[in-house]
Design an enzyme around this catalytic site. Structure first.
Site, PDB file in Angstrom:
ATOM      1  N   ARG A  21      -9.309   9.963  13.242  1.00 43.98           N
ATOM      2  CA  ARG A  21      -8.450  10.479  12.171  1.00 43.98           C
ATOM      3  C   ARG A  21      -9.193  11.512  11.349  1.00 43.98           C
ATOM      4  NH1 ARG A  21      -8.007   9.550   6.786  1.00 43.98           N
ATOM      5  NH2 ARG A  21      -9.250   7.635   6.730  1.00 43.98           N
ATOM      6  N   LEU A  29      -3.388   9.013   4.139  1.00 41.93           N
ATOM      7  CA  LEU A  29      -2.417   8.949   3.039  1.00 41.93           C
ATOM      8  C   LEU A  29      -1.162   9.710   3.447  1.00 41.93           C
ATOM      9  CD1 LEU A  29      -4.749   9.516  -0.060  1.00 41.93           C
ATOM     10  CD2 LEU A  29      -4.188   7.404   1.120  1.00 41.93           C
ATOM     11  N   ARG A  52     -15.216  13.434  11.317  1.00 45.47           N
ATOM     12  CA  ARG A  52     -16.052  12.276  10.994  1.00 45.47           C
ATOM     13  C   ARG A  52     -16.817  11.718  12.180  1.00 45.47           C
ATOM     14  NH1 ARG A  52     -11.670   9.403   6.963  1.00 45.47           N
ATOM     15  NH2 ARG A  52     -11.937  10.999   5.355  1.00 45.47           N
ATOM     16  N   GLU A  73      -1.370   2.416   8.211  1.00 46.62           N
ATOM     17  CA  GLU A  73      -2.577   2.215   9.026  1.00 46.62           C
ATOM     18  C   GLU A  73      -2.391   1.090  10.051  1.00 46.62           C
ATOM     19  OE1 GLU A  73      -6.212   2.061   6.726  1.00 46.62           O
ATOM     20  OE2 GLU A  73      -7.368   1.398   8.461  1.00 46.62           O
ATOM     21  N   GLY A  75       0.863  -1.176   0.000  1.00 45.06           N
ATOM     22  CA  GLY A  75       0.000   0.000   0.000  1.00 45.06           C
ATOM     23  C   GLY A  75       0.898   1.223   0.000  1.00 45.06           C
ATOM     24  N   LEU A  76       0.320   2.381   0.259  1.00 40.93           N
ATOM     25  CA  LEU A  76       1.154   3.585   0.205  1.00 40.93           C
ATOM     26  C   LEU A  76       2.294   3.507   1.202  1.00 40.93           C
ATOM     27  CD1 LEU A  76      -1.538   6.246  -0.530  1.00 40.93           C
ATOM     28  CD2 LEU A  76       0.361   5.545  -1.985  1.00 40.93           C
ATOM     29  N   ALA A  77       2.034   2.920   2.377  1.00 50.15           N
ATOM     30  CA  ALA A  77       3.107   2.829   3.374  1.00 50.15           C
ATOM     31  C   ALA A  77       4.176   1.845   2.910  1.00 50.15           C
ATOM     32  CB  ALA A  77       2.522   2.409   4.725  1.00 50.15           C
ATOM     33  N   HIS A  80     -17.168   6.209   9.242  1.00 54.68           N
ATOM     34  CA  HIS A  80     -17.199   7.332   8.299  1.00 54.68           C
ATOM     35  C   HIS A  80     -18.638   7.730   8.004  1.00 54.68           C
ATOM     36  CE1 HIS A  80     -16.403   9.793   4.858  1.00 54.68           C
ATOM     37  NE2 HIS A  80     -15.107   9.566   4.911  1.00 54.68           N
ATOM     38  N   HIS A 112     -14.676   2.308   8.610  1.00 56.66           N
ATOM     39  CA  HIS A 112     -13.856   2.801   7.511  1.00 56.66           C
ATOM     40  C   HIS A 112     -12.353   2.716   7.763  1.00 56.66           C
ATOM     41  CE1 HIS A 112     -12.657   5.440   4.252  1.00 56.66           C
ATOM     42  NE2 HIS A 112     -12.073   6.265   5.095  1.00 56.66           N
TER      43      HIS A 112
HETATM   44  C1  LIG Z   1     -12.735   3.813   0.372  1.00 59.11           C
HETATM   45  C2  LIG Z   1     -11.622   4.492   1.102  1.00 59.11           C
HETATM   46  C3  LIG Z   1     -11.259   5.774   0.776  1.00 59.11           C
HETATM   47  C4  LIG Z   1     -10.229   6.414   1.456  1.00 59.11           C
HETATM   48  N1  LIG Z   1      -9.891   7.676   1.104  1.00 59.11           N
HETATM   49  C5  LIG Z   1      -8.882   8.293   1.759  1.00 59.11           C
HETATM   50  C6  LIG Z   1      -8.486   9.617   1.394  1.00 59.11           C
HETATM   51  O1  LIG Z   1      -9.049  10.219   0.499  1.00 59.11           O
HETATM   52  N2  LIG Z   1      -7.474  10.173   2.081  1.00 59.11           N
HETATM   53  C7  LIG Z   1      -6.817   9.537   3.087  1.00 59.11           C
HETATM   54  O2  LIG Z   1      -5.899  10.094   3.660  1.00 59.11           O
HETATM   55  N3  LIG Z   1      -7.163   8.274   3.428  1.00 59.11           N
HETATM   56  C8  LIG Z   1      -8.170   7.641   2.791  1.00 59.11           C
HETATM   57  N4  LIG Z   1      -8.507   6.371   3.154  1.00 59.11           N
HETATM   58  C9  LIG Z   1      -7.665   5.633   4.105  1.00 59.11           C
HETATM   59  C10 LIG Z   1      -6.416   5.134   3.384  1.00 59.11           C
HETATM   60  O3  LIG Z   1      -6.750   4.709   2.109  1.00 59.11           O
HETATM   61  C11 LIG Z   1      -5.735   3.990   4.111  1.00 59.11           C
HETATM   62  O4  LIG Z   1      -5.618   4.254   5.466  1.00 59.11           O
HETATM   63  C12 LIG Z   1      -4.343   3.769   3.553  1.00 59.11           C
HETATM   64  O5  LIG Z   1      -4.390   3.641   2.159  1.00 59.11           O
HETATM   65  C13 LIG Z   1      -3.676   2.557   4.172  1.00 59.11           C
HETATM   66  O6  LIG Z   1      -2.444   2.368   3.540  1.00 59.11           O
HETATM   67  P1  LIG Z   1      -1.438   1.246   4.032  1.00 59.11           P
HETATM   68  O7  LIG Z   1      -0.294   1.273   3.121  1.00 59.11           O
HETATM   69  O8  LIG Z   1      -1.199   1.418   5.478  1.00 59.11           O
HETATM   70  O9  LIG Z   1      -2.243  -0.128   3.881  1.00 59.11           O
HETATM   71  P2  LIG Z   1      -2.994  -0.796   2.631  1.00 59.11           P
HETATM   72  O10 LIG Z   1      -3.149   0.112   1.492  1.00 59.11           O
HETATM   73  O11 LIG Z   1      -4.214  -1.418   3.214  1.00 59.11           O
HETATM   74  O12 LIG Z   1      -2.005  -1.923   2.162  1.00 59.11           O
HETATM   75  C14 LIG Z   1      -1.807  -3.096   2.893  1.00 59.11           C
HETATM   76  C15 LIG Z   1      -0.851  -3.960   2.132  1.00 59.11           C
HETATM   77  O13 LIG Z   1      -0.458  -5.032   2.979  1.00 59.11           O
HETATM   78  C16 LIG Z   1      -0.581  -6.249   2.280  1.00 59.11           C
HETATM   79  N5  LIG Z   1      -0.811  -7.281   3.282  1.00 59.11           N
HETATM   80  C17 LIG Z   1      -1.693  -7.277   4.312  1.00 59.11           C
HETATM   81  N6  LIG Z   1      -1.540  -8.378   5.059  1.00 59.11           N
HETATM   82  C18 LIG Z   1      -0.547  -9.087   4.490  1.00 59.11           C
HETATM   83  C19 LIG Z   1       0.079 -10.313   4.793  1.00 59.11           C
HETATM   84  N7  LIG Z   1      -0.275 -11.022   5.861  1.00 59.11           N
HETATM   85  N8  LIG Z   1       1.056 -10.751   3.971  1.00 59.11           N
HETATM   86  C20 LIG Z   1       1.456 -10.035   2.888  1.00 59.11           C
HETATM   87  N9  LIG Z   1       0.906  -8.860   2.572  1.00 59.11           N
HETATM   88  C21 LIG Z   1      -0.078  -8.404   3.362  1.00 59.11           C
HETATM   89  C22 LIG Z   1      -1.695  -6.034   1.300  1.00 59.11           C
HETATM   90  O14 LIG Z   1      -1.578  -6.945   0.250  1.00 59.11           O
HETATM   91  C23 LIG Z   1      -1.399  -4.597   0.876  1.00 59.11           C
HETATM   92  O15 LIG Z   1      -0.401  -4.603  -0.113  1.00 59.11           O
HETATM   93  C24 LIG Z   1      -9.558   5.738   2.488  1.00 59.11           C
HETATM   94  C25 LIG Z   1      -9.928   4.451   2.844  1.00 59.11           C
HETATM   95  C26 LIG Z   1     -10.977   3.839   2.168  1.00 59.11           C
HETATM   96  C27 LIG Z   1     -11.409   2.475   2.618  1.00 59.11           C
END
Ligand SMILES: Cc1cc2nc3c(=O)[nH]c(=O)nc-3n(C[C@H](O)[C@H](O)[C@H](O)COP(=O)(O)OP(=O)(O)OC[C@H]3O[C@@H](n4cnc5c(N)ncnc54)[C@H](O)[C@@H]3O)c2cc1C
Length: 699
Positions: free
Chosen positions: A495, A501, A390, A485, A90-92, A319, A461
């Site tokens: 939040r 993001l 929210r 996250e 994901g983004l992180a 949300h 959410h």
């Molecule tokens: C519909 C929606 C809209 C949103 N809009 C916004 C917005 O406009 N602005 C904002 O700031 N935030 C928004 N958010 C929140 C934001 O999108 C998320 O908090 C953020 O993208 C999380 O990023 P992340 O990299 O932490 O995790 P994620 O993007 O959830 O990525 C998790 C990654 O971990 C991997 N993974 C998980 N478990 C395992 C495992 N056991 N083994 C291997 N890989 C694994 C997955 O495959 C994935 O690649 C939104 C959320 C939703 C649901």
């Protein structure tokens, strides 16, 4: 009355009085014992000090600078000898993997999806915050910091939040340099819009697809490193455990992972000098949520079982603007971005009879005249109006619906109306800003939101709670880092929109690449270890045993049916309004679900092949544990703050009532073993730089 009788009567009275007095004494003693017990418990509760959390000393605005000036570095030749596992794209995860590889470390990057680009982050719609002050509307790093701290109801760490606000501007520069097509104004400058909990416009966006565009940016950086051989990408791999190996002092360190190849079902072993987990949030515990279907909390539970504290599990975000649930066979809820609250106005009818007619389908929202509409957010919160945070907006919607003013056939929806914006700006401008969201709404609801107001209702959410990390993003386990996250993050109890993001990319691009070096600089003498070591074999066996146990149940219930039941319990007992009684009941029900799952789940197919049901079952086993942990945490936190609303603790106007004297701490839970109650550990939140106030969005 005879003398004897008088004496008898007097004796009876004396006995009664004495019995009453004794009862009172017993009560008082019981109370005193309870107080002493509580005090002993309190005194025995371990505490995480600022030193243990590695919070740098000094003024707030210099902490990060000072840290960077003094942290240990790893020289380029040594970087080449160090391997880092990053779980998540994901983004992180993607930003961390790309950055670490760019710096020279060897990265092994894992994700469940068939492409890093399909991580849940792609769904993010509305935007990303930064304190650029491009609108010249009074924004600053301090204001972004302050809004975030206040928005989180004063339950976040000051030093982390300030750092987040500080690096926010670099994120925008980085993404623009990568080619992320942020929306621009007519003159070519980057555009901004407003999100909840702020009175400035600081949200950068790319239509309603900000997450997708940011992820493409991170993915291009990642692809470059894959091409250069610095990142080895493992798609369709799911981490099922972390491998811990003791160092020469007997201290256990994360040294690798066990992962299942989701295509072949093969269990494989991977070594690294450090493990970074960016696995996203655990909102899907509720079954129905806006999260991607594969979002899960299993990686978090694996860390937790190895000693990483789980912090504030009860802080979950509901949300306010989601498309309402429309049936019992639904498996997903859809978000309507918060950005829509920039121009959309939220209302319900003023008259109950109008609400009833709407619910019966006799009239439409547009049939109700202006004077009969209750713009309840604008009425209750004049200063922030439709852009309250929210948690506040969600509770206000619930309050109206509970009173019978809901506008759809279930009575569980409010209107989000663009008629005024269309009049003011024109349909074309509204379409340019929000077109894809309107289209999505129409496809799902089969109503045209340009003509009829949208219907929205709160839905789960985002999870603010997560794995506890110190200032360096290291968990309470050495060599195990957690980002995005998945960690307990910088958002406190609530939040603000567009800040997830920001946090994910801050962690991946600008924080971890510095802080992880402080750890890795001590690991340069550690050679690559063989995955034939007994620790790897034991971890693999434990994973295999768990899979075999699940496959052997062959019960009568599908994974989804049990998950759905869990979700309903979570919503009813651990949802938007929580009570001590309800939470206790919820815990009992979750325990019953656990029993049902482990005795009656049915998983078809083979373990040694592609098996979606097995994947879901493994995740559900952990969701059940997380659900319980959320309830336990919510029960212990006898206050309302942010997304955690205990009905016993509210102001006469129905606002959240914090108990700063008792609960101003991060509630961390330590795993004590299967079916044992977790231990509470507190990280006090002493606000040194910010005055804590009751949140006010009214004036
Ligand atoms: C519909 C929606 C809209 C949103 N809009 C916004 C917005 O406009 N602005 C904002 O700031 N935030 C928004 N958010 C929140 C934001 O999108 C998320 O908090 C953020 O993208 C999380 O990023 P992340 O990299 O932490 O995790 P994620 O993007 O959830 O990525 C998790 C990654 O971990 C991997 N993974 C998980 N478990 C395992 C495992 N056991 N083994 C291997 N890989 C694994 C997955 O495959 C994935 O690649 C939104 C959320 C939703 C649901």
């Amino acid at each position: 009355m005879a003398k004897n009788e008088i004496i008898e009567e007097a004796k009876k009275t004396v006995k009664k009085v004495a019995a009453k007095a004794a009862e009172k004494v017993v009560e008082q003693v019981a109370e005193a014992v309870a107080e002493v017990k509580e005090a002993v418990k309190e005194a025995n509760t371990p505490v995480i000090t600022p030193e243990m959390a590695k919070i740098p000393a000094g003024p707030l605005e210099l902490k990060w600078t000072n840290y960077k000036n003094h942290q240990k570095l790893v020289n380029p030749a040594n970087k080449r000898r160090l391997d880092v596992i990053v779980v998540g794209t994901g983004l992180a995860g993607a930003s961390a993997a790309a950055s670490l590889a760019e710096m020279g470390f060897n990265v092994l990057n894992f994700c469940i999806q068939d492409s890093p680009r399909r991580a849940h982050s792609i769904a993010a719609q509305g935007g990303i915050n930064a304190a650029k002050n491009y609108q010249n509307d009074g924004d600053s790093v301090y204001r972004l910091y302050y809004d975030t701290i206040k928005g989180g109801d004063y339950r976040a760490r000051e030093a982390n939040v300030y750092r987040l606000a500080e690096v926010s501007n670099s994120i925008i520069d980085q993404c623009v340099a990568q080619g992320v097509p942020f929306a621009r104004e007519y003159g070519g400058l980057l555009d901004n819009r407003s999100f909840g909990g702020a009175q400035v416009s600081r949200t950068f966006y790319a239509k309603g697809q900000t997450g997708q565009q940011l992820l493409l940016g991170a993915y291009s950086a990642l692809s470059r490193q894959i091409g250069k051989g610095k990142v080895k990408m493992y798609t369709r791999y799911e981490m099922l455990d972390i491998v811990m190996i003791a160092d020469e002092n007997g201290e256990k360190r994360a040294r690798g992972i066990i992962a299942r190849n989701l295509v072949t079902g093969r269990i494989e072993r991977f070594f690294a000098h450090a493990v970074v987990v960016g696995s996203g949030g655990y909102g899907n515990t509720f079954f129905l949520s806006t999260n991607a279907m594969a979002s899960n909390g299993s990686a978090a539970m694996q860390m937790y079982r190895h000693g990483a504290y789980f912090a504030n599990p009860c802080y979950a975000q509901i949300h306010p603007t989601c498309i309402p649930k429309h049936g019992d066979f639904q498996s997903k809820l859809t978000l309507m971005s918060e950005s829509l609250r920039n121009d959309g106005r939220i209302w319900v009818p003023k008259k109950l009879e109008d609400a009833k007619r709407l619910q019966a389908g006799e009239i439409k929202g547009r049939d109700i005249p202006e004077e009969d509409r209750d713009y309840y957010l604008e009425r209750r919160y004049p200063a922030f109006g439709n852009l309250v945070p929210r948690d506040v907006a969600s509770r206000a919607a619930k309050e109206r619906c509970d009173k019978g003013y809901g506008v759809n056939n279930t009575g569980l929806a409010v209107f989000l109306d663009f008629s005024e914006a269309i009049q003011r700006l024109g349909k074309d401008v509204v379409a340019q800003k929000y077109g894809n969201l309107f289209q999505m709404y129409e496809k799902i609801v089969d109503e045209n939101p340009y003509e009829d107001p949208m219907m929205i209702f709160p839905a789960i959410h985002y999870t603010m709670g997560g794995i506890w990390v110190d200032y360096e993003l290291q968990t309470s386990v050495k060599g195990l880092f957690c980002i995005g996250e998945a960690n307990f993050s910088d958002h406190g109890a609530n939040r603000l929109g567009a800040s997830a993001l920001m946090q994910g990319l801050a962690d991946g691009y600008f924080v971890l690449p510095y802080t992880i070096q402080n750890y890795l600089s001590d690991q340069i003498g550690v050679p690559r270890m063989s995955t034939d070591l007994p620790e790897f074999a034991a971890a693999e066996k434990a994973v295999q045993d768990k899979i075999d146990k699940l496959m052997a149940i062959q019960g009568k219930r599908s994974v989804d049916s049990i998950h759905k039941e869990l979700g309903l319990i979570m919503w009813d007992f651990v949802g938007m309004g929580r009570t001590a009684e309800g939470l206790k009941e919820g815990i009992k029900k979750i325990d019953a679900i656990k029993k049902e799952f482990w005795t009656n789940v049915y998983i078809p197919g083979e373990a040694n092949a592609l098996n979606n049901e097995l994947e879901k079952a493994l995740r559900l086993a952990d969701f059940i544990e997380i659900g319980r942990l959320m309830a336990v945490d919510a029960l212990h936190r006898e206050e309302s703050c942010g997304g955690h609303f205990r009905e016993e603790y509210q102001t006469p106007e129905g606002e959240a009532l914090r108990q700063d004297d008792k609960f101003s701490y991060v509630g961390c839970w330590k795993y004590m073993g299967e079916d044992k109650e977790p231990q509470l550990i507190k990280e006090p939140l002493d606000y040194e730089f910010t005055e804590r106030k009751t949140r006010n969005y009214k004036n």
